[in-house]
Design a protein around this motif. Structure first.
Motif, PDB file in Angstrom:
ATOM      1  N   GLN A 139      71.987   8.452  41.939  1.00  0.00           N
ATOM      2  CA  GLN A 139      71.056   7.989  40.931  1.00  0.00           C
ATOM      3  C   GLN A 139      69.914   8.970  40.723  1.00  0.00           C
ATOM      4  O   GLN A 139      69.541   9.713  41.603  1.00  0.00           O
ATOM      5  CB  GLN A 139      70.492   6.631  41.329  1.00  0.00           C
ATOM      6  N   THR A 140      69.315   8.960  39.544  1.00  0.00           N
ATOM      7  CA  THR A 140      68.184   9.816  39.249  1.00  0.00           C
ATOM      8  C   THR A 140      66.919   8.977  39.193  1.00  0.00           C
ATOM      9  O   THR A 140      66.952   7.771  39.007  1.00  0.00           O
ATOM     10  CB  THR A 140      68.363  10.530  37.896  1.00  0.00           C
ATOM     11  N   GLN A 141      65.806   9.649  39.308  1.00  0.00           N
ATOM     12  CA  GLN A 141      64.546   8.930  39.318  1.00  0.00           C
ATOM     13  C   GLN A 141      64.000   8.826  37.899  1.00  0.00           C
ATOM     14  O   GLN A 141      63.791   9.824  37.219  1.00  0.00           O
ATOM     15  CB  GLN A 141      63.554   9.663  40.213  1.00  0.00           C
ATOM     16  N   GLY A 162      69.578  11.574  47.271  1.00  0.00           N
ATOM     17  CA  GLY A 162      70.176  10.302  46.860  1.00  0.00           C
ATOM     18  C   GLY A 162      69.849   9.177  47.805  1.00  0.00           C
ATOM     19  O   GLY A 162      68.958   9.286  48.653  1.00  0.00           O
ATOM     20  N   GLU A 163      70.578   8.101  47.654  1.00  0.00           N
ATOM     21  CA  GLU A 163      70.293   6.891  48.402  1.00  0.00           C
ATOM     22  C   GLU A 163      70.501   7.087  49.909  1.00  0.00           C
ATOM     23  O   GLU A 163      71.345   7.872  50.339  1.00  0.00           O
ATOM     24  CB  GLU A 163      71.195   5.750  47.926  1.00  0.00           C
ATOM     25  N   GLY A 206      67.330   4.539  43.442  1.00  0.00           N
ATOM     26  CA  GLY A 206      67.244   5.599  42.460  1.00  0.00           C
ATOM     27  C   GLY A 206      65.850   6.111  42.229  1.00  0.00           C
ATOM     28  O   GLY A 206      65.631   6.954  41.356  1.00  0.00           O
TER      29      GLY A 206
END
Length: 626
Positions: free
Chosen positions: A46-48, A88-89, A287
């Motif tokens: 995911q992206t921020q 990432g996570e 994310g």
């Protein structure tokens, strides 16, 4: 003062490290006093939200600013939060059930604790330590080299190798986060030997844990018993003593509270996180960000330097910004949005030095990738085929074309850490048959293939992740010149982890998981059915050497070193594993991060565990315009 430290001791040849399954980023460092390994790994997709635009605006501002020279104090101070960027996570919040490996437990060893950890005072420790170790790798040191440091256990008595009595430290309490129902359930009570018995037995016997998959012998033989409230006994057969040290001293967290597991099942949900560590996990926005605050009931005090005797930690908390995009992470470092970053490649590192000369940095040899093969099946069960694969690779050309000539040619399975140099075999001292493997010789490779019954070569497949496709495409081209037709089976990260964990592949497997470098002289890397033995090695000499080392390592280190060095020579000559040249990544940090010298992990996969010892000079940060 910048730390641009040159590699010495092995000429152009050196060993990279990283041990760990193919699960994300890796970092390693080199120093003029010794070599080491460290791994800090985070993964995700995911992206921020909104981060790129904010950082872009800050970056435009930064381009017009001059570096500001400031004068700062070395007097420790409290306050501020240290910020990291991760890719990432965080997938491991509970070692017993999380679908990952210890290297992915980014926050766990900040919130929870082990019986022992590596001794901060025996590293650089901001210039005040003894530097017996650089703590530049993630391998297991404690209990073997005198670098162990009491943590949840204050001390231990070894009755004999494999039989320990641990004296649990009095006055350690679980953190009390009033916003957490799980934390309120525990109520900040004192940690006891009964908790350690529960946590370690749970880890030992949970089929989702690393120890369950990789140490079946320990699972069958170890007994972990609380003798009384503050006394814990661990017993294993003497030949498993070293494995037990690796797992139970400084690897598995021993403070998982039973009442949380009984009510919630596990701590995989971050809201169930409860421990005795220096920080508390208080928020996790997928994310985006992970937030930890200091544990006000943490027991440890600063052991040395100008802050000796001060209550730890100094910082108010730790923030992780989840940034899968590399350009966003780099911009965040340049603009001071993050305080520390690892794993910058040679191109990004050089650019960062040019654009931000006020940053501190240090460089270590990178975590190596390896190509494993099914040595239990044709054609790779023939040593002539394995040696032919080796000789058909032009390592020097790869280092030059992919890494700007700045990538050591690595060996396997041991890494050249200063702690293990007495056991390490350099290529300079290796016999001619090993040096031959690293010399590009396609004609000899063709002859070996013909001798093995493959005069026209053969077809095979390698499984790998997308980031390694460029490298393996080069290998594919080189091998085609000797008649080997290689197909690339590129899979996504989750699938690759599953394949590696089960060793369910045909032909070849390329990645971190394939390498699983040996550490702590654990020759399980070259035997057994665990995830680390990706090449399906089953060799009498390996078994004999491993068992001999396990029995004497704790009591006779010199003899164990001698045995391992012979084993390393034997393993290299068998060509069971083909290492790749590897970039030497950079670690950067801003000068307002004090009492820090480039350490990666203070113990076995305790990434960022050093955060409890550093402080932030917020005045200096402000003077520099951040």
């Amino acid at each position: 003062m910048k730390k641009n430290i040159l590699w010495v001791g092995f000429g152009a040849l050196s060993v990279l490290a990283l041990v760990i399954l193919a699960c994300g980023t890796s970092e390693t460092i080199k120093t003029d006093e010794g070599l080491g390994i460290t791994v800090s790994t985070e993964t995700g997709e995911q992206t921020q939200s909104g981060e790129k635009e904010d950082v872009k605006q800050e970056e435009e501002k930064e381009e017009t600013e001059e570096s500001v020279e400031t004068v700062s104090s070395n007097e420790p101070r409290y306050g501020g939060k240290i910020t990291f960027a991760i890719t990432g996570e965080v997938s491991v919040l509970d070692e017993a059930v999380s679908p990952g490996v210890a290297a992915m437990a980014t926050t766990l060893h900040l919130t929870n604790g082990e019986l022992f950890m590596a001794d901060w005072t025996k590293g650089p420790a901001g210039g005040f330590g003894t530097k017996e170790s650089d703590y530049d790798w993630t391998g297991p040191i404690p209990g073997i080299l005198g670098l162990e440091w009491g943590n949840l256990a204050e001390s231990y008595d070894m009755k004999e190798p494999g039989h320990w009595i641990f004296n649990i430290r009095k006055g350690i309490h679980y953190s009390l986060n009033q916003a957490s129902e799980a934390s309120r359930l525990v109520g900040g009570r004192e940690f006891t030997a009964n908790d350690a018995e529960f946590a370690l037995n749970r880890y030992l016997n949970s089929n989702g844990s690393y120890i369950f998959r990789s140490y079946p012998g320990l699972r069958a033989e170890a007994t972990i018993t609380a003798l009384d409230k503050m006394t814990l006994e661990i017993k294993v057969p003497p030949e498993m003593a070293v494995d037990a040290v690796a797992m139970f001293f400084d690897f598995a967290t021993a403070d998982v509270p039973p009442e949380v597991i009984e009510k919630y099942g596990d701590m995989h949900d971050w809201r169930n996180s409860v421990g005795t560590g220096p920080f508390m996990l208080i928020d996790y926005v997928g994310g985006s960000t992970i937030t930890l605050e200091k544990n006000p009931s943490y027991w440890r005090k600063d052991p040395l330097g100008p802050g000796k005797g001060n209550q730890l930690p100094y910082v108010d908390g730790v923030t992780y910004l989840i940034m899968p995009d590399a350009s966003t992470r780099l911009a965040a470092l340049r603009t001071g949005k993050v305080d520390h970053m690892t794993n910058l490649n040679w191109e990004d590192g050089a650019d960062m030095i040019k654009r931000r000369p006020d940053l501190e940095y240090i460089r270590y040899p990178g975590g190596a990738f390896y190509t494993a093969m099914r040595t239990d099946k044709p054609p790779f069960d023939d040593i002539r085929v394995r040696r032919a694969l080796f000789m058909a690779i032009d390592f020097n050309t790869i280092a030059e074309s992919l890494y700007g000539g700045d990538a050591p040619i690595v060996t396997w399975p041991l890494k050249p850490n200063k702690e293990f140099m007495d056991a390490y075999l350099t290529l300079d001292e290796a016999p001619a048959s090993i040096q031959e493997l690293y010399t590009y010789n396609p004609d000899k490779a063709k002859q070996l293939l013909a001798d093995a019954g493959y005069p026209d070569g053969f077809k095979t497949t390698v499984v790998l992740e997308a980031p390694r496709a460029d490298y393996m495409s080069v290998i594919k081209d080189m091998w085609s010149r000797v008649g080997i037709e290689l197909s690339l089976n590129v899979v996504e990260r989750g699938a690759f982890r599953g394949i590696s964990a089960s060793r369910d592949y045909e032909g070849l497997n390329h990645g971190f998981a394939a390498g699983a470098e040996g550490a702590l002289y654990q020759a399980i890397r070259m035997r057994g059915n665990g995830v680390t033995n990706q090449s399906y090695i089953d060799d009498p000499f390996v078994h004999e050497s491993a068992e001999a080392m396990q029995k004497i390592l704790i009591t006779d280190l010199d003899e164990a070193n001698r045995i391992y060095k012979k084993l390393m020579e034997y393993a290299l000559d068998q060509a069971w594993m083909i290492p790749s040249p590897q970039d030497e990544p950079y670690t950067f940090w801003w000068p307002w991060v004090k009492n820090y010298s480039g350490e990666s992990s203070i113990g076995y996969y305790n990434s960022q565990s050093w955060a409890q010892f550093i402080w932030l000079d917020l005045d200096q940060k402000k003077e520099m315009g951040y």
